[in-house]
Write an enzyme that holds these catalytic residues in place. Sequence first.
Site, short mmCIF file in Angstrom:
data_model
loop_
_atom_site.label_atom_id
_atom_site.label_comp_id
_atom_site.label_asym_id
_atom_site.label_seq_id
_atom_site.Cartn_x
_atom_site.Cartn_y
_atom_site.Cartn_z
N SER A 16 12.69 -4.88 -4.89
CA SER A 16 11.48 -4.89 -5.72
C SER A 16 10.88 -3.50 -5.90
CB SER A 16 10.43 -5.80 -5.08
OG SER A 16 9.22 -5.67 -5.79
N SER A 18 7.76 -3.31 -6.98
CA SER A 18 6.31 -3.53 -6.94
C SER A 18 5.59 -2.74 -5.84
CB SER A 18 6.01 -5.02 -6.80
OG SER A 18 6.44 -5.68 -7.95
N LYS A 70 7.57 -18.71 -8.99
CA LYS A 70 6.58 -18.64 -10.07
C LYS A 70 6.07 -20.03 -10.48
CE LYS A 70 7.56 -14.24 -12.29
NZ LYS A 70 7.80 -13.53 -13.54
N ASN A 91 2.33 -15.32 -12.00
CA ASN A 91 2.85 -14.12 -11.33
C ASN A 91 1.77 -13.37 -10.55
OD1 ASN A 91 1.44 -12.70 -13.33
ND2 ASN A 91 3.04 -11.13 -13.48
N ASP A 106 2.57 -11.24 -17.10
CA ASP A 106 3.82 -10.86 -17.79
C ASP A 106 3.61 -10.85 -19.30
OD1 ASP A 106 5.52 -10.46 -15.62
OD2 ASP A 106 6.06 -12.57 -15.48
N GLY A 130 17.52 -16.38 -24.97
CA GLY A 130 17.28 -17.02 -23.66
C GLY A 130 16.04 -17.91 -23.72
N TYR A 233 15.31 -3.61 -17.02
CA TYR A 233 14.91 -2.21 -16.80
C TYR A 233 15.90 -1.43 -15.94
CZ TYR A 233 12.87 -4.69 -12.82
OH TYR A 233 12.68 -5.52 -11.76
N GLY A 254 12.73 -2.69 -20.42
CA GLY A 254 11.64 -3.43 -19.79
C GLY A 254 10.78 -2.71 -18.77
#
Length: 278
Positions: A16, A18, A70, A91, A106, A130, A233, A254
């Site tokens: 991650s 984050s 989620k 999220n 998001d 998708g 990304y 992204g």
Amino acid sequence: MTKFNLGLIGYPLSHSKSPELHKGFLAKCGLKGEYNLYPIPPDDKDALKKLLDLVRAGEIHGLNVTIPHKQNVISLLDELSDSAQTIGAVNTIVLRDGKLIGENTDAPGFWKDLQNLRPDRSRSNALILGSGGAARAITYALLTAGWDVMLATREADIQQAQILIQDFTAQNPEYAKKLSNTELKKTVLDDLIPTLSLIVNTTPVGMASHLQGSPYPKNLAFPKNAALYDLIYNPSKTQLMQDAEKAGMSVRGGIGMLETQAMLSFEIWTGFKIGDKK
Ligand code: NAP
């Protein structure tokens, strides 16, 4: 001064980005705090509940939520924002007036970052590749901004796309006029392509760690004067972005959405606004 205890629930979490982003925001705002990873296996609802009890108790000030939780967290929360309700995924979790609230950053994260591409608004038709979790957030962002959205999926995922459409139209019957689905196949898409001004890839095809290649059907033309946004990304330029760019489209990966959704979560928890990403 409050020390902000923040973190991320998901599984696995080792890659991650984050923690790096949020620790940077804390430093930038001169705030004390930490951002911890809480890896919770997919079926461990007890662990999820215990962690959310720490938010209720004010010991944790905010949590991000990623795959596979989620949707799982929703039944453990007191309220959802309108966007989280329609998207069907959370999220960001925060305690407000004693209630655990689920938000979804998001969708606005994508929408804000999309403005860097300046898609042509004379034709507001978007094709989303998708129909999974991220597709729901993108669909919400585009529909609420007035776009017409078509979901293109593999044959095996047509039912998943139809469920997305049913869920959205149950929340807002007006969406029935603006949202449709089709198969991700050259013969079906040939006639639609010239009408598009935006394509968004929400499949994982092209991710460094996942699948190589492109989700775009072979020999299908790209639309003229149009933009392509790929949620992936890593790598920063996917095969799909390279192919679309060669065909004259403006493209964006992204990373901006990832950073923007993080900024918006941080603002929800701390009240501090990080400068808009250019
Ligand atoms: P997800 O819920 O698993 O959805 C992925 C969708 O792509 C599913 O509908 C899946 O179908 C479909 N798919 C998989 N392989 C495919 C293929 N070969 N051809 C066509 N469709 C295919 O995952 P997600 O959470 O939506 O995430 C999707 C991607 O977005 C990931 O790469 C993720 O990293 C990225 N993402 C980026 C951001 C950001 O901030 N930039 C945020 C969220 C997600 P099945 O269900 O049948 O497998």
